[in-house]
Design an enzyme around this catalytic site. Structure first.
Site, PDB file in Angstrom:
ATOM      1  N   GLY A 118     110.642  34.934  25.726  1.00 48.52           N
ATOM      2  CA  GLY A 118     109.265  34.500  25.476  1.00 48.52           C
ATOM      3  C   GLY A 118     108.239  35.578  25.786  1.00 48.52           C
ATOM      4  CB  CYS A 119     107.783  37.776  28.523  1.00 44.08           C
ATOM      5  SG  CYS A 119     109.133  36.887  29.298  1.00 44.08           S
ATOM      6  CB  ILE A 120     107.207  40.286  23.218  1.00 41.26           C
ATOM      7  CG1 ILE A 120     108.286  39.299  22.832  1.00 41.26           C
ATOM      8  CG2 ILE A 120     107.448  41.586  22.469  1.00 41.26           C
ATOM      9  CD1 ILE A 120     107.770  38.007  22.353  1.00 41.26           C
TER      10      ILE A 120
END
Lengths: 101, 396
Positions: free
Chosen positions: A99-101
């Site tokens: 979810g974290c890019i």
């Protein structure tokens, strides 16, 4: 560490390298190392996370879990203190949520 | 960009290209960051879209009511018009949703709580900062993913510089709260950027998932019970895809359209293609990414029109200048598999830009980018390097 975990491989952040090697017993044992005793409500989240991972190839985000299951944000923080999506993925034997890019 | 690329190659006897857009104005969104600090004025970041649209392309100014992918048609708000399509390119982007956080848009919104991801928010914040005597500035990222994940860091670096210039730095406390475990999403860059925050005296509150804003007490609370006090709250609210995606039931839980991350084809409909931050591709929601997607998307659409399989050529390439204050900047270059590494860009060993390292040249690169954007990129022009990331000139 519990005997169940002896042969399990983890990455540097404590996520299992191979989601297929996971068993519910391994899940219980990982939870124990994090100080969590699994209840039915934990399993709602873990089973959902594993199903999502099988279908989509990645662990679900916090928002996806709370929107799709009947576990709301408040409850999931009580179930998996810290970062619920990350902690749940760890216990479910999945790689870190992307979810974290 | 897509229309500019397709118009010259599609036979006008066979194809009609129609752009549906709800806004006549194009916003240079990377410029919003500079408005609170009075570096850019609102006029620097807007231009009419018609300047960028090729002649043989029709433009309809309207909101979209709904996309009906099963029926290959789009229903517009204006005049209940219906457009049938053979191919649809979705470029509906992402937007901030401050209402997703309890209390965010209540008493303090645009009084002592601001965003800078909209022109209105950035302009209101600029006015607020003009006479702010100092205090505790908390910058909060509500939830990932967000558009331009480096912008919050740049905001803090610029704030540090801005308050220095105004001789207020000793009266301003800078706090950064993020749901991530560090300063950035990728470990190597997170280390470098985390050190820079510390050097500049900016406090990092990691793993902070905001639950609510309580503006009566001027605190934000995390879901795990932490409280952070603020005098000025600058927030990056939850970013979501367009409402039309939700109305059309085409999105995920954040209204982003499921997209094949290598071909840019819709995961569900073979005649739908997604460019930029409207899709759920796991790369940065940044302008550079949309640019790198462009050539792959066009080639794959043209292949599909000829009955060929799309090629999995998009590698998640992102390239971001990070403004670090005091006329310096950092450049990072990365893709799905390779995190930002140090080196030189775009020419190996030569540069002129330094990767993952502060330099004045990087700052001037960032500042001249506005010209490149308006004059080359929007018109579908080429940059002097490939869309795919290169490892040349980098060291791991």
């Amino acid at each position: 560490m519990s005997a169940v975990l002896e042969l399990v491989e983890f990455d540097a952040e404590g996520f299992m390298n191979d989601a297929k090697a996971w068993t519910p017993e391994i899940g219980e044992a990982i939870a124990a190392t994090l100080g969590i005793t699994l209840t039915n409500r934990h399993w709602v989240v873990i089973n959902f996370a594993r199903k999502e991972f099988t279908e989509k190839g990645e662990a679900p985000s916090l928002r996806r879990i709370t929107k799709t299951t009947d576990v709301d944000t408040k409850e999931i923080y009580q179930l998996f203190p810290g970062g619920p999506a990350k902690v749940a993925a760890k216990i479910a034997g999945l790689s870190k949520p992307t979810g974290c890019i | 960009m897509v229309a500019n690329k397709l118009a010259p190659v599609l036979d006008p006897e066979e194809w009609r290209i129609i752009i549906v857009d709800r806004d006549e104005t194009h916003y240079y969104q990377p410029g919003f960051l500079f408005i609170p600090f009075d570096i850019y004025k609102p006029a620097d970041v807007v231009k009419p879209k018609r300047n960028f649209i090729p002649r043989n392309v029709e433009v309809i100014m309207s909101d979209i009511e709904v996309i009906e992918p099963e029926a290959n048609r789009v229903k517009l708000m204006r005049g209940n018009q219906v457009i049938q399509y053979d191919y649809l390119v979705i470029a509906t982007g992402s937007q901030i949703k401050p209402d997703e956080i309890s209390g965010m848009t209540e008493s303090g919104w645009r009084k002592n709580i601001f965003d800078f991801y909209t022109l209105e928010g950035a302009t209101a914040l600029s006015r607020f900062l003009k006479f702010w005597p100092g205090g505790r500035l908390v910058l909060n990222i509500a939830e990932m993913p967000i558009k331009c994940p480096v912008a919050p860091l740049e905001f803090l670096f610029l704030a540090d510089w801005f308050f220095h210039e105004r001789e207020l730095r000793d009266k301003v406390e800078l706090v950064f709260t993020t749901p991530l475990s560090g300063a950035f999403t990728k470990p190597r860059a997170a280390g470098v950027l985390g050190d820079m925050l510390a050097e500049k005296g900016i406090h990092l509150e990691a793993d902070f998932n905001i639950g609510e804003v309580d503006n009566s007490k001027q605190v934000i609370r995390s879901h795990d019970g932490r409280e952070i006090a603020y005098d000025l709250l600058v927030t990056i609210p939850t970013n979501m895809g367009s409402d039309v995606i939700e109305r059309s039931d085409m999105g995920d839980e954040l209204n982003f359209v499921p997209t094949d991350k290598h071909t840019l084809q819709s995961s569900q409909y073979e005649n739908i293609w997604i460019i930029g931050d409207a899709g759920n591709t796991p790369t940065s929601k940044a302008g550079s990414v949309a640019h790198f997607m462009l050539d792959v998307l066009i080639e794959n659409m043209l292949r599909h029109m000829e009955g060929l399989e799309p090629l999995p050529k998009f590698d998640g390439h992102a390239n971001c200048f990070i403004e670090s204050g005091f006329e310096k900047g950092i450049l990072i270059d990365f893709n799905y598999d390779v995190e930002p590494l140090p080196g030189k860009f775009p020419l190996p060993g030569v540069g002129p830009f330094s990767l993952l390292k502060e330099s004045a040249v990087n700052h001037w690169g960032k500042m001249s980018f506005r010209w490149i954007y308006w004059n080359i990129l929007l018109k579908g022009g080429e940059m002097p390097f490939e869309s795919q990331m290169s490892m040349a000139g980098k060291w791991a």
